[in-house]
Motif scaffolding. Sequence first.
Motif, mmCIF file in Angstrom:
data_model
loop_
_atom_site.group_PDB
_atom_site.id
_atom_site.type_symbol
_atom_site.label_atom_id
_atom_site.label_comp_id
_atom_site.label_asym_id
_atom_site.label_seq_id
_atom_site.Cartn_x
_atom_site.Cartn_y
_atom_site.Cartn_z
ATOM 1 N N PRO A 19 0.816 -1.222 0.000
ATOM 2 C CA PRO A 19 0.000 0.000 0.000
ATOM 3 C C PRO A 19 0.849 1.271 0.000
ATOM 4 N N SER A 20 0.152 2.395 -0.080
ATOM 5 C CA SER A 20 0.791 3.706 -0.134
ATOM 6 C C SER A 20 1.590 4.030 1.134
ATOM 7 N N GLY A 21 2.789 4.562 0.944
ATOM 8 C CA GLY A 21 3.590 5.029 2.070
ATOM 9 C C GLY A 21 4.337 3.947 2.828
ATOM 10 N N THR A 22 4.398 2.760 2.282
ATOM 11 C CA THR A 22 5.126 1.680 2.977
ATOM 12 C C THR A 22 6.625 1.734 2.661
ATOM 13 N N GLY A 23 6.992 2.571 1.664
ATOM 14 C CA GLY A 23 8.411 2.726 1.333
ATOM 15 C C GLY A 23 8.818 2.046 0.035
ATOM 16 N N ALA A 159 -1.164 2.370 9.379
ATOM 17 C CA ALA A 159 -1.717 3.555 8.716
ATOM 18 C C ALA A 159 -1.126 4.820 9.330
ATOM 19 N N GLU A 160 -0.850 4.784 10.647
ATOM 20 C CA GLU A 160 -0.302 5.968 11.335
ATOM 21 C C GLU A 160 1.099 6.296 10.788
ATOM 22 N N ALA A 161 1.928 5.261 10.688
ATOM 23 C CA ALA A 161 3.301 5.477 10.193
ATOM 24 C C ALA A 161 3.270 5.974 8.750
ATOM 25 N N ARG A 162 2.385 5.405 7.956
ATOM 26 C CA ARG A 162 2.333 5.779 6.543
ATOM 27 C C ARG A 162 1.847 7.215 6.377
ATOM 28 N N ALA A 163 0.836 7.572 7.174
ATOM 29 C CA ALA A 163 0.309 8.939 7.100
ATOM 30 C C ALA A 163 1.358 9.945 7.565
ATOM 31 N N ALA A 164 2.093 9.598 8.612
ATOM 32 C CA ALA A 164 3.134 10.512 9.115
ATOM 33 C C ALA A 164 4.210 10.712 8.048
ATOM 34 N N ARG A 165 4.586 9.636 7.358
ATOM 35 C CA ARG A 165 5.595 9.748 6.298
ATOM 36 C C ARG A 165 5.098 10.622 5.159
ATOM 37 N N ARG A 166 3.871 10.383 4.721
ATOM 38 C CA ARG A 166 3.302 11.134 3.596
ATOM 39 C C ARG A 166 3.099 12.607 3.940
ATOM 40 N N SER A 167 2.602 12.892 5.157
ATOM 41 C CA SER A 167 2.375 14.311 5.455
ATOM 42 C C SER A 167 3.696 15.028 5.690
ATOM 43 N N GLY A 168 4.737 14.275 5.991
ATOM 44 C CA GLY A 168 6.078 14.872 6.065
ATOM 45 C C GLY A 168 6.512 15.363 4.692
ATOM 46 N N GLU A 169 6.093 14.634 3.642
ATOM 47 C CA GLU A 169 6.450 15.011 2.266
ATOM 48 C C GLU A 169 5.624 16.208 1.797
ATOM 49 N N ALA A 173 0.582 19.477 5.374
ATOM 50 C CA ALA A 173 -0.646 18.675 5.262
ATOM 51 C C ALA A 173 -1.037 18.128 6.629
ATOM 52 N N ASP A 174 -2.337 18.154 6.900
ATOM 53 C CA ASP A 174 -2.861 17.634 8.162
ATOM 54 C C ASP A 174 -2.733 16.108 8.145
ATOM 55 N N VAL A 175 -2.142 15.563 9.191
ATOM 56 C CA VAL A 175 -1.854 14.129 9.207
ATOM 57 C C VAL A 175 -3.134 13.291 9.183
ATOM 58 N N ASN A 176 -4.211 13.795 9.813
ATOM 59 C CA ASN A 176 -5.474 13.034 9.828
ATOM 60 C C ASN A 176 -6.137 13.008 8.454
ATOM 61 N N VAL A 177 -6.072 14.141 7.766
ATOM 62 C CA VAL A 177 -6.642 14.211 6.407
ATOM 63 C C VAL A 177 -5.840 13.276 5.491
ATOM 64 N N THR A 178 -4.530 13.319 5.616
ATOM 65 C CA THR A 178 -3.651 12.464 4.809
ATOM 66 C C THR A 178 -3.951 10.995 5.078
ATOM 67 N N ARG A 179 -4.138 10.663 6.369
ATOM 68 C CA ARG A 179 -4.404 9.283 6.766
ATOM 69 C C ARG A 179 -5.710 8.785 6.145
ATOM 70 N N GLU A 180 -6.768 9.613 6.210
ATOM 71 C CA GLU A 180 -8.070 9.209 5.653
ATOM 72 C C GLU A 180 -7.979 9.019 4.138
ATOM 73 N N ALA A 181 -7.280 9.931 3.463
ATOM 74 C CA ALA A 181 -7.157 9.852 1.990
ATOM 75 C C ALA A 181 -6.400 8.588 1.592
ATOM 76 N N LEU A 182 -5.396 8.274 2.370
ATOM 77 C CA LEU A 182 -4.541 7.100 2.103
ATOM 78 C C LEU A 182 -5.327 5.784 2.316
ATOM 79 N N ILE A 183 -6.126 5.769 3.388
ATOM 80 C CA ILE A 183 -6.936 4.579 3.687
ATOM 81 C C ILE A 183 -7.991 4.380 2.591
ATOM 82 N N LYS A 184 -8.569 5.490 2.138
ATOM 83 C CA LYS A 184 -9.600 5.428 1.097
ATOM 84 C C LYS A 184 -8.989 4.883 -0.215
ATOM 85 N N ARG A 185 -7.808 5.363 -0.572
ATOM 86 C CA ARG A 185 -7.158 4.932 -1.826
ATOM 87 C C ARG A 185 -6.782 3.448 -1.725
#
Length: 231
Positions: A19-23, A159-169, A173-185
């Motif tokens: 999935p997204s953000g796993t590296g 999902a927490e680690a992935r969202a933190a990585r993505r919102s760092g990029e 970006a709000d980490v919660n919004v990023t997390r929800e978008a990532l889970i949805k995708r």
Amino acid sequence: MENGAAPTAPAVIVAIDGPSGTGKSSTSKAVAAQLGLSYLDTGAQYRAITWWMVNNGIDTGDPHAVAAAAGKPEILSGTDPAGPAITVDGVDVAGPIRTQEVTSKVSAVSAVPEVRTRITELQRTIAAAAPHGIVVEGRDIGTTVLPDADLKIFLTASAEARAARRSGELKGADVNVTREALIKRDAADSSRKASPLAKADDAVEVDTTDLTLAQVIECVVTLVEEKRAGK
Ligand SMILES: Nc1ncnc2c1ncn2[C@@H]1O[C@H](COP(=O)(O)OP(=O)(O)O)[C@@H](O)[C@H]1O
Ligand SMILES: Nc1ccn([C@@H]2O[C@H](COP(=O)(O)OP(=O)(O)O)[C@@H](O)[C@H]2O)c(=O)n1
């Protein structure tokens, strides 16, 4: 062997899914560079065809319209891990394919079977042409695109680690919004009918939640070297 492939090393095909953000991208690029292999980012190809659909006024929510246009754009992918290029009809789209608009529409476009058939064919041609072998990363590489790959890796992370990585990029970006978008995708990618995001039965699963990127790279390099030694 420190850098690059030894001239006698057998070509090796490595499939990295997850999935997204796993590296996947960071790991695949580094492993390919370290071992002298080619590199293919298949997500960039799905993003490129999505970018073309948006740019040409195709309704990405209409699978029939997307299917009818799927054969039109010419997508070219470079395979140098130090600078993976991507063009559509000769236009460099490395930047534009990363916009929020493309990110929000790519799952719908990539669920259309005609799109997948077209892109899968491109991926197999590129992998077959790689002189020393290739690291191909995506969602369905081990299950569908290259089921005979020498090594299959499935990366996971919370999902927490992935969202933190993505919102760092995505600065600010709000980490919660990023997390929800990532889970949805991920849910859309996992539930589609045509080659969904899935772990192949013979893939090695690596949970990267508590690993540094350097540790993940080292782990995958070791697995590739073991495969090569056994070939
Ligand atoms: N193990 C890790 N620990 C911390 N950060 C990581 C790790 N792996 C990747 N990252 C970072 O997370 C972000 C997303 O990684 P990326 O390789 O693009 O993931 P993917 O291709 O699976 O979506 C990048 O900024 C990357 O540097
Ligand atoms: N082999 C692949 C790779 C990507 N994709 C699609 O392309 C999208 C973007 O992939 P990506 O690898 O660029 O995604 P991230 O790096 O943002 O996680 C995914 O969400 C999938 O919808 C796919 O369907 N099959």
